[in-house]
Motif scaffolding. Structure first.
Motif, PDB file in Angstrom:
ATOM      1  N   LEU A  12       0.825  -1.209   0.000  1.00 49.19           N
ATOM      2  CA  LEU A  12       0.000   0.000   0.000  1.00 49.19           C
ATOM      3  C   LEU A  12       0.859   1.259   0.000  1.00 49.19           C
ATOM      4  O   LEU A  12       0.551   2.247  -0.671  1.00 49.19           O
ATOM      5  CB  LEU A  12      -0.933   0.001   1.214  1.00 49.19           C
ATOM      6  CG  LEU A  12      -2.047  -1.054   1.227  1.00 49.19           C
ATOM      7  CD1 LEU A  12      -2.819  -0.988   2.539  1.00 49.19           C
ATOM      8  CD2 LEU A  12      -2.994  -0.881   0.041  1.00 49.19           C
ATOM      9  N   SER A  13       1.951   1.215   0.744  1.00 49.22           N
ATOM     10  CA  SER A  13       2.840   2.377   0.804  1.00 49.22           C
ATOM     11  C   SER A  13       3.448   2.683  -0.556  1.00 49.22           C
ATOM     12  O   SER A  13       3.485   3.839  -0.999  1.00 49.22           O
ATOM     13  CB  SER A  13       3.949   2.120   1.833  1.00 49.22           C
ATOM     14  OG  SER A  13       4.844   3.199   1.893  1.00 49.22           O
ATOM     15  N   LYS A  14       3.915   1.646  -1.253  1.00 47.46           N
ATOM     16  CA  LYS A  14       4.503   1.836  -2.576  1.00 47.46           C
ATOM     17  C   LYS A  14       3.469   2.348  -3.575  1.00 47.46           C
ATOM     18  O   LYS A  14       3.747   3.263  -4.358  1.00 47.46           O
ATOM     19  CB  LYS A  14       5.095   0.517  -3.079  1.00 47.46           C
ATOM     20  CG  LYS A  14       6.320   0.046  -2.315  1.00 47.46           C
ATOM     21  CD  LYS A  14       6.784  -1.307  -2.835  1.00 47.46           C
ATOM     22  CE  LYS A  14       7.967  -1.823  -2.019  1.00 47.46           C
ATOM     23  NZ  LYS A  14       8.408  -3.154  -2.471  1.00 47.46           N
ATOM     24  N   LEU A  15       2.271   1.768  -3.531  1.00 47.04           N
ATOM     25  CA  LEU A  15       1.227   2.177  -4.464  1.00 47.04           C
ATOM     26  C   LEU A  15       0.752   3.602  -4.198  1.00 47.04           C
ATOM     27  O   LEU A  15       0.498   4.365  -5.135  1.00 47.04           O
ATOM     28  CB  LEU A  15       0.045   1.211  -4.387  1.00 47.04           C
ATOM     29  CG  LEU A  15       0.269  -0.157  -5.024  1.00 47.04           C
ATOM     30  CD1 LEU A  15      -0.923  -1.061  -4.796  1.00 47.04           C
ATOM     31  CD2 LEU A  15       0.537  -0.022  -6.517  1.00 47.04           C
ATOM     32  N   TYR A  16       0.643   3.973  -2.934  1.00 55.30           N
ATOM     33  CA  TYR A  16       0.210   5.338  -2.610  1.00 55.30           C
ATOM     34  C   TYR A  16       1.214   6.363  -3.137  1.00 55.30           C
ATOM     35  O   TYR A  16       0.837   7.383  -3.731  1.00 55.30           O
ATOM     36  CB  TYR A  16       0.035   5.500  -1.101  1.00 55.30           C
ATOM     37  CG  TYR A  16      -0.470   6.873  -0.707  1.00 55.30           C
ATOM     38  CD1 TYR A  16      -1.820   7.190  -0.839  1.00 55.30           C
ATOM     39  CD2 TYR A  16       0.400   7.849  -0.229  1.00 55.30           C
ATOM     40  CE1 TYR A  16      -2.297   8.450  -0.505  1.00 55.30           C
ATOM     41  CE2 TYR A  16      -0.057   9.110   0.108  1.00 55.30           C
ATOM     42  CZ  TYR A  16      -1.413   9.408  -0.024  1.00 55.30           C
ATOM     43  OH  TYR A  16      -1.871  10.659   0.296  1.00 55.30           O
ATOM     44  N   CYS A  17       2.497   6.093  -2.932  1.00 55.60           N
ATOM     45  CA  CYS A  17       3.532   7.002  -3.439  1.00 55.60           C
ATOM     46  C   CYS A  17       3.465   7.102  -4.962  1.00 55.60           C
ATOM     47  O   CYS A  17       3.618   8.188  -5.531  1.00 55.60           O
ATOM     48  CB  CYS A  17       4.911   6.521  -2.999  1.00 55.60           C
ATOM     49  SG  CYS A  17       5.228   6.685  -1.235  1.00 55.60           S
ATOM     50  N   ASP A  18       3.221   5.976  -5.611  1.00 55.32           N
ATOM     51  CA  ASP A  18       3.116   5.963  -7.071  1.00 55.32           C
ATOM     52  C   ASP A  18       1.894   6.750  -7.547  1.00 55.32           C
ATOM     53  O   ASP A  18       1.978   7.571  -8.472  1.00 55.32           O
ATOM     54  CB  ASP A  18       3.036   4.516  -7.554  1.00 55.32           C
ATOM     55  CG  ASP A  18       2.984   4.417  -9.076  1.00 55.32           C
ATOM     56  OD1 ASP A  18       3.633   5.239  -9.746  1.00 55.32           O
ATOM     57  OD2 ASP A  18       2.297   3.520  -9.584  1.00 55.32           O
ATOM     58  N   MET A  19       0.767   6.546  -6.889  1.00 56.43           N
ATOM     59  CA  MET A  19      -0.476   7.190  -7.314  1.00 56.43           C
ATOM     60  C   MET A  19      -0.508   8.679  -7.008  1.00 56.43           C
ATOM     61  O   MET A  19      -1.176   9.456  -7.683  1.00 56.43           O
ATOM     62  CB  MET A  19      -1.674   6.489  -6.654  1.00 56.43           C
ATOM     63  CG  MET A  19      -1.814   5.032  -7.077  1.00 56.43           C
ATOM     64  SD  MET A  19      -3.043   4.095  -6.135  1.00 56.43           S
ATOM     65  CE  MET A  19      -4.536   4.579  -7.006  1.00 56.43           C
ATOM     66  N   GLU A  20       0.232   9.088  -5.988  1.00 57.05           N
ATOM     67  CA  GLU A  20       0.257  10.502  -5.622  1.00 57.05           C
ATOM     68  C   GLU A  20       1.539  11.203  -6.074  1.00 57.05           C
ATOM     69  O   GLU A  20       1.818  12.340  -5.679  1.00 57.05           O
ATOM     70  CB  GLU A  20       0.102  10.646  -4.099  1.00 57.05           C
ATOM     71  CG  GLU A  20      -1.227  10.141  -3.567  1.00 57.05           C
ATOM     72  CD  GLU A  20      -2.395  10.972  -4.062  1.00 57.05           C
ATOM     73  OE1 GLU A  20      -2.170  12.140  -4.436  1.00 57.05           O
ATOM     74  OE2 GLU A  20      -3.534  10.458  -4.088  1.00 57.05           O
ATOM     75  N   ASN A  21       2.335  10.489  -6.892  1.00 60.79           N
ATOM     76  CA  ASN A  21       3.589  11.054  -7.420  1.00 60.79           C
ATOM     77  C   ASN A  21       4.523  11.524  -6.316  1.00 60.79           C
ATOM     78  O   ASN A  21       5.123  12.601  -6.385  1.00 60.79           O
ATOM     79  CB  ASN A  21       3.304  12.205  -8.385  1.00 60.79           C
ATOM     80  CG  ASN A  21       2.572  11.745  -9.623  1.00 60.79           C
ATOM     81  OD1 ASN A  21       2.925  10.737 -10.206  1.00 60.79           O
ATOM     82  ND2 ASN A  21       1.543  12.483 -10.008  1.00 60.79           N
TER      83      ASN A  21
END
Length: 389
Positions: free
Chosen positions: A118-127
């Motif tokens: 979730l942490s990796k995906l959140y950073c990816d989705m929020e740039n």
């Protein structure tokens, strides 16, 4: 302040839906929107959103789940997917990633693994620029020549770069007979001798701009010196410091060493998180492998990080896996199948085997090996029957 990202959960299991709902809300940056076992309802819900995360349990309806993942990720670029299954073999992991899943987790779900994802995906989705994950150093070693050590190092390094999309360094520490650049048909203008002489001046920008990048991948190669005298008698502390510098920039460092017990090779082994001791299945090679294991034990090297990899493995060989494990007193970690003509074509062309025949048994084995050691995609340990060919 950024808003939480709506999350849709698709599963047949009520208790799993409730657990994932609890975990996603506990993470805070994601908010539970709905759970369903109906792919059509989930698709319609995704259509109405500008950004979302979909967690898909494909345990019961594997093909339908994979088709759903392919459809929503191809139609909605704002949608990210985590695939899950209670039968996480290598094939389903690879297929999930190829159809568009951003990550794959084994069931029963482990909270830490889910939160990492979730942490990796959140950073990816929020740039958001994310701190690089902890670097793993993987050394490929054998004290016997001709067993394919360099082939293992180069093909593994490339597959790690392709699968993880993270920066991977391939280091040739065989100062006398290094072949990494030959195997990849590279003519680098920079080699390891300069770095070892200027350790205090090296930083991330220098590494990424100076090391030889392999085509359009995230694999960077640090070549052996053209003249052995350029790095004659390198102190162990300089090799260790080199690794510390590389760890700040790369997520994986794959090291190809010399075939001896010299200072450089042993320093690489000591600094590694994982050491592949490469052998082939014949008595002289296995005897040498046995001696290596005995020496590593005497040196006090953690036996858990020393893993035996068999190259050019043939199912119908006179010496069976059970015989090898009995002789070595250790379970095999991986088996690379024998495919002489494909491998020789790759070596003679100076390319990885996946560029010669991506669907060959040996190319697939290297992809699966990279998945096995890649903690960013597949964390579930295989049983011994699932390993290798």
């Amino acid at each position: 302040m950024k808003h939480s990202i709506p999350t849709i959960i698709i599963t047949e299991q009520f208790h799993l839906a409730e657990l994932l709902k609890k975990y996603s809300e506990e993470f805070e940056k994601f908010s539970f929107l709905s759970s369903t076992s109906d792919f059509s309802k989930a698709y319609n819900a995704v259509k109405e959103l500008s950004k979302c995360l979909v967690i898909v349990d494909i345990s019961e309806y594997q093909e339908q789940g994979l088709n759903f993942i392919s459809k929503i990720t191809s139609e909605f670029s704002f949608c990210k997917v985590i695939a899950m299954s209670d039968r996480p073999d290598v094939d389903i992991v690879i297929r999930s990633m190829r159809v568009g899943a951003s990550d794959f987790l084994a069931l029963p779900v482990i909270k830490k693994d889910l939160f990492d994802s979730l942490s990796k995906l959140y950073c990816d989705m929020e740039n958001i620029k994310q701190k690089k994950s902890r670097c793993r150093i993987i050394t490929v070693y054998s004290n016997k020549g001709g067993v394919g050590k360099t082939s293992v190092a180069t093909n593994l390094a490339l597959e790690l770069a392709k699968i993880t999309k993270e920066n991977v360094a391939l280091i040739d520490l065989n100062f006398q007979l290094g072949d990494v650049t030959t195997f990849l048909d590279l003519k680098p203008s920079f080699n390891i001798s300069y770095m070892l002489q200027n350790l205090d001046k090296i930083n991330e920008d220098f590494l990424l701009s100076t090391l030889e990048k392999y085509k359009d991948t995230s694999l960077y190669v640090l070549a052996d010196p053209p003249y052995f005298k350029q790095v004659d008698k390198v102190p162990a502390k300089d090799i260790s410091k080199l690794f510390e510098i590389l760890k700040e920039t790369f997520s994986y460092v794959v090291v190809d060493t010399s075939g001896g017990f010299d200072n450089t090779a042993m320093t690489a082994v000591e600094n590694s998180d994982l050491v592949f001791l490469v052998s082939i299945v014949n008595l002289p090679a296995l005897r040498n492998c046995q001696r290596c294991l005995e020496l590593f034990d005497k040196l006090g090297i953690n036996s858990e990080k020393i893993q035996v990899l068999i190259n050019r493995y043939m199912e119908n060989d006179d010496i069976k896996v059970e015989d090898v494990e009995e002789v070595l007193g250790k379970k095999l970690y991986w088996k690379i199948p024998n495919n002489y003509f494909t491998m020789m074509t790759a070596i003679n062309k100076g390319v990885p085997v996946s560029e010669v025949s991506p669907d060959s048994n040996v190319a697939v084995s290297y992809k699966n090996l990279a998945l096995m050691v890649s903690d960013s995609i597949y964390r579930q340990k295989f049983s011994n029957n699932d390993r290798g060919v």
